[in-house]
Design an enzyme around this catalytic site. Structure first.
Site, PDB file in Angstrom:
ATOM      1  N   GLN A 203      39.662  37.407  27.683  1.00  0.00           N
ATOM      2  CA  GLN A 203      39.988  37.464  26.262  1.00  0.00           C
ATOM      3  C   GLN A 203      41.096  36.475  25.937  1.00  0.00           C
ATOM      4  O   GLN A 203      42.057  36.332  26.690  1.00  0.00           O
ATOM      5  CB  GLN A 203      40.419  38.884  25.895  1.00  0.00           C
ATOM      6  CG  GLN A 203      40.656  39.098  24.414  1.00  0.00           C
ATOM      7  CD  GLN A 203      40.921  40.558  24.100  1.00  0.00           C
ATOM      8  OE1 GLN A 203      40.708  41.432  24.942  1.00  0.00           O
ATOM      9  NE2 GLN A 203      41.379  40.840  22.895  1.00  0.00           N
TER      10      GLN A 203
ATOM     11  N   SER B 232      40.906  38.895  34.198  1.00  0.00           N
ATOM     12  CA  SER B 232      40.806  40.091  33.352  1.00  0.00           C
ATOM     13  C   SER B 232      39.347  40.392  33.029  1.00  0.00           C
ATOM     14  O   SER B 232      38.561  40.696  33.922  1.00  0.00           O
ATOM     15  CB  SER B 232      41.660  39.903  32.092  1.00  0.00           C
ATOM     16  OG  SER B 232      41.720  41.087  31.347  1.00  0.00           O
ATOM     17  N   LEU B 233      38.931  40.274  31.773  1.00  0.00           N
ATOM     18  CA  LEU B 233      37.526  40.470  31.413  1.00  0.00           C
ATOM     19  C   LEU B 233      36.607  39.613  32.274  1.00  0.00           C
ATOM     20  O   LEU B 233      35.500  40.021  32.650  1.00  0.00           O
ATOM     21  CB  LEU B 233      37.313  40.115  29.939  1.00  0.00           C
ATOM     22  CG  LEU B 233      35.851  39.886  29.551  1.00  0.00           C
ATOM     23  CD1 LEU B 233      35.130  41.204  29.403  1.00  0.00           C
ATOM     24  CD2 LEU B 233      35.729  39.024  28.335  1.00  0.00           C
TER      25      LEU B 233
ATOM     26  N   ARG C 184      34.388  48.783  27.686  1.00  0.00           N
ATOM     27  CA  ARG C 184      35.753  48.333  27.968  1.00  0.00           C
ATOM     28  C   ARG C 184      36.430  47.837  26.697  1.00  0.00           C
ATOM     29  O   ARG C 184      37.580  48.189  26.406  1.00  0.00           O
ATOM     30  CB  ARG C 184      35.728  47.228  29.022  1.00  0.00           C
ATOM     31  CG  ARG C 184      37.102  46.700  29.442  1.00  0.00           C
ATOM     32  CD  ARG C 184      36.917  45.559  30.442  1.00  0.00           C
ATOM     33  NE  ARG C 184      38.152  45.137  31.073  1.00  0.00           N
ATOM     34  CZ  ARG C 184      38.936  44.159  30.638  1.00  0.00           C
ATOM     35  NH1 ARG C 184      38.620  43.511  29.529  1.00  0.00           N
ATOM     36  NH2 ARG C 184      40.032  43.826  31.307  1.00  0.00           N
TER      37      ARG C 184
ATOM     38  N   HIS D 131      46.911  45.368  30.387  1.00  0.00           N
ATOM     39  CA  HIS D 131      47.340  45.370  31.795  1.00  0.00           C
ATOM     40  C   HIS D 131      48.719  45.988  31.976  1.00  0.00           C
ATOM     41  O   HIS D 131      49.504  45.544  32.815  1.00  0.00           O
ATOM     42  CB  HIS D 131      47.280  43.954  32.386  1.00  0.00           C
ATOM     43  CG  HIS D 131      45.912  43.352  32.286  1.00  0.00           C
ATOM     44  ND1 HIS D 131      44.843  43.815  33.016  1.00  0.00           N
ATOM     45  CD2 HIS D 131      45.432  42.343  31.509  1.00  0.00           C
ATOM     46  CE1 HIS D 131      43.762  43.121  32.690  1.00  0.00           C
ATOM     47  NE2 HIS D 131      44.087  42.231  31.783  1.00  0.00           N
TER      48      HIS D 131
ATOM     49  N   GLN E  29      42.545  47.813  37.032  1.00  0.00           N
ATOM     50  CA  GLN E  29      42.860  46.542  36.371  1.00  0.00           C
ATOM     51  C   GLN E  29      43.408  46.744  34.966  1.00  0.00           C
ATOM     52  O   GLN E  29      44.232  45.959  34.489  1.00  0.00           O
ATOM     53  CB  GLN E  29      41.589  45.677  36.330  1.00  0.00           C
ATOM     54  CG  GLN E  29      41.776  44.267  35.824  1.00  0.00           C
ATOM     55  CD  GLN E  29      40.575  43.803  35.034  1.00  0.00           C
ATOM     56  OE1 GLN E  29      40.357  44.244  33.913  1.00  0.00           O
ATOM     57  NE2 GLN E  29      39.790  42.929  35.631  1.00  0.00           N
TER      58      GLN E  29
END
Length: 413
Positions: free
Chosen positions: A9, A87-88, A112, A194, A243
């Site tokens: 993202q 991340s994503l 998510r 996060h 995560q």
């Protein structure tokens, strides 16, 4: 070694799908739209920046366009030997590795994005990049703020992202500058990703992860949480859950790829942020980004002149089948579903077949059904036994891609 990295993202931008509309790989968007129940083409082509920045939209758009670009790269015959995602992007990496099926990946990313959106509404926060300070300095600044602020991303040397409540991030940023940081750049986001402020999202995501079938990755994937490779399937749901509230150890992940031998690192998807981070972290590696069809030619030209490419090509020249063996290829592009009545190990697997009168058989005749790609039947032109499937159930395949490996007894016409 050739490594692929996948962005997360923040890499999204208005109209980022336009360069791909006329490319054959654009069909991925239609398939993902059917799974998500949304018009993703409109999101990739027409949505304004405000709409595209919303967490649920940004994550789904970035994931799907990453798969479009990956599909295009695979069509020119290039595959990675390891990968990682920021991340994503870890979901895209797992899909690329075969650990996560295409449809399951889309569903998980939808869950998510929505879970994180609601968590940010419940516990608002923000993020900021601290430049020109090392990890220890930024960690100390967060501790001295004595408030809800933490390190969220270790992105590159002297580039660390902090996240937390708006007041706490401002306080930690000011302390970091007192300790020698060059700049503190706020991010235009409404969530402290996060960090512990994302805890409300974990319950919903855990349920979705528990419902998704994972497979062992066919190629190594470096995890965000600990910058380690996890070759089994059972660890990944917990890693993806952790995560949400753990820092992304991206610099450490790139260093792991380098220790594994990566000399070429290709960013696959929108933007080019990860390419810049790679160049800062691994100055001796060759880093480039593929975000448009024009970049495909650059990728092929770059790799074709490199030692990495020659090593890769030499390794693949040795792959062949003996005269008594054949492969059955896909008749179309789409999601592969093997026939449940056949017993054969999946790629990289050694699953044993059940025994008994109702046990699946690996024996097939000319015209036997091996499975489906979307609505298209996959039938074998050969008689013999299925040695193994060359694609996972749920994997998105393209026309002409090998699906099954047969040891033949009689060749069909």
């Amino acid at each position: 070694m050739l490594a692929f990295t996948f962005p997360g993202q923040g890499s999204q931008r208005q109209g980022m799908g336009r360069p791909w509309v006329d490319h054959p790989s654009w069909e991925v968007v239609g398939e993902a739209s059917a799974v998500a129940g949304r018009d993703l083409a409109r999101l990739l082509l027409e949505a304004d920046q405000d709409e595209l920045t919303l967490t649920a939209n940004a994550q789904l758009a970035t994931y799907v366009l990453g798969l479009v670009v990956l599909d295009a790269i695979e069509r020119v015959g290039i595959e990675p030997t390891a990968c990682a995602g920021h991340s994503l992007g870890e979901y895209t990496a797992l899909t690329a590795s075969g650990a996560l099926g295409f449809e399951d990946g889309v569903r998980l990313v939808v869950e998510r994005g929505e879970a994180m959106h609601h968590a940010a509404e419940e516990r608002p926060g923000t993020m900021a990049a601290v430049l020109g300070a090392d990890d220890d300095t930024v960690e100390a600044a967060c501790q001295r703020a004595e408030d809800e602020v933490w390190v969220a991303n270790y992105n590159a040397p002297a580039q660390v992202v902090i996240a937390g409540t708006t007041e706490a991030v401002a306080s930690a940023g000011a302390i970091a500058k007192q300790l020698g940081a060059r700049r503190v750049l706020p991010f235009p986001v409404a969530g402290a990703f996060h960090t512990a402020l994302m805890a409300p999202a974990r319950g919903r995501l855990r349920k979705a992860l528990a419902d998704a079938p994972f497979a062992a990755p066919e190629i190594p994937v470096v995890a965000n949480v600990d910058a380690r490779v996890h070759p089994g399937r059972d660890e990944w749901p917990a890693l993806l859950s952790a995560q949400l509230c753990s820092p992304v150890r991206w610099r450490q992940s790139l260093e792991t790829l380098a220790q594994m031998g990566a000399t070429q690192v290709v960013e696959v998807g929108p933007g080019g942020v990860l390419t810049g981070l790679t160049r800062r972290t691994l100055p001796e590696a060759q880093a480039l980004a593929v975000a448009s069809p024009d970049d495909l030619g650059v990728l092929v030209d770059t790799l074709s002149g490199s030692e990495t490419w020659h090593t890769y090509a030499a390794a693949h020249q040795g792959e062949h089948l003996y005269a008594s063996e054949r492969v059955v290829v896909s008749p179309a592009a789409g999601i592969f579903t093997p026939d449940p009545g056949l017993a054969a190990p999946a790629p990289g697997g050694h699953a044993s077949a059940p025994v008994g009168p109702d046990a699946p058989s690996s024996d097939v005749g000319v015209g036997s059904l091996l499975g489906h790609v979307g609505d298209s039947e996959v039938r074998t032109p050969f008689a013999g036994s299925v040695v193994g499937f060359l694609a996972h159930a749920g994997e998105r395949v393209i026309a002409g891609q090998p699906l099954a490996w047969l040891r033949v007894t009689t060749a069909g016409s």
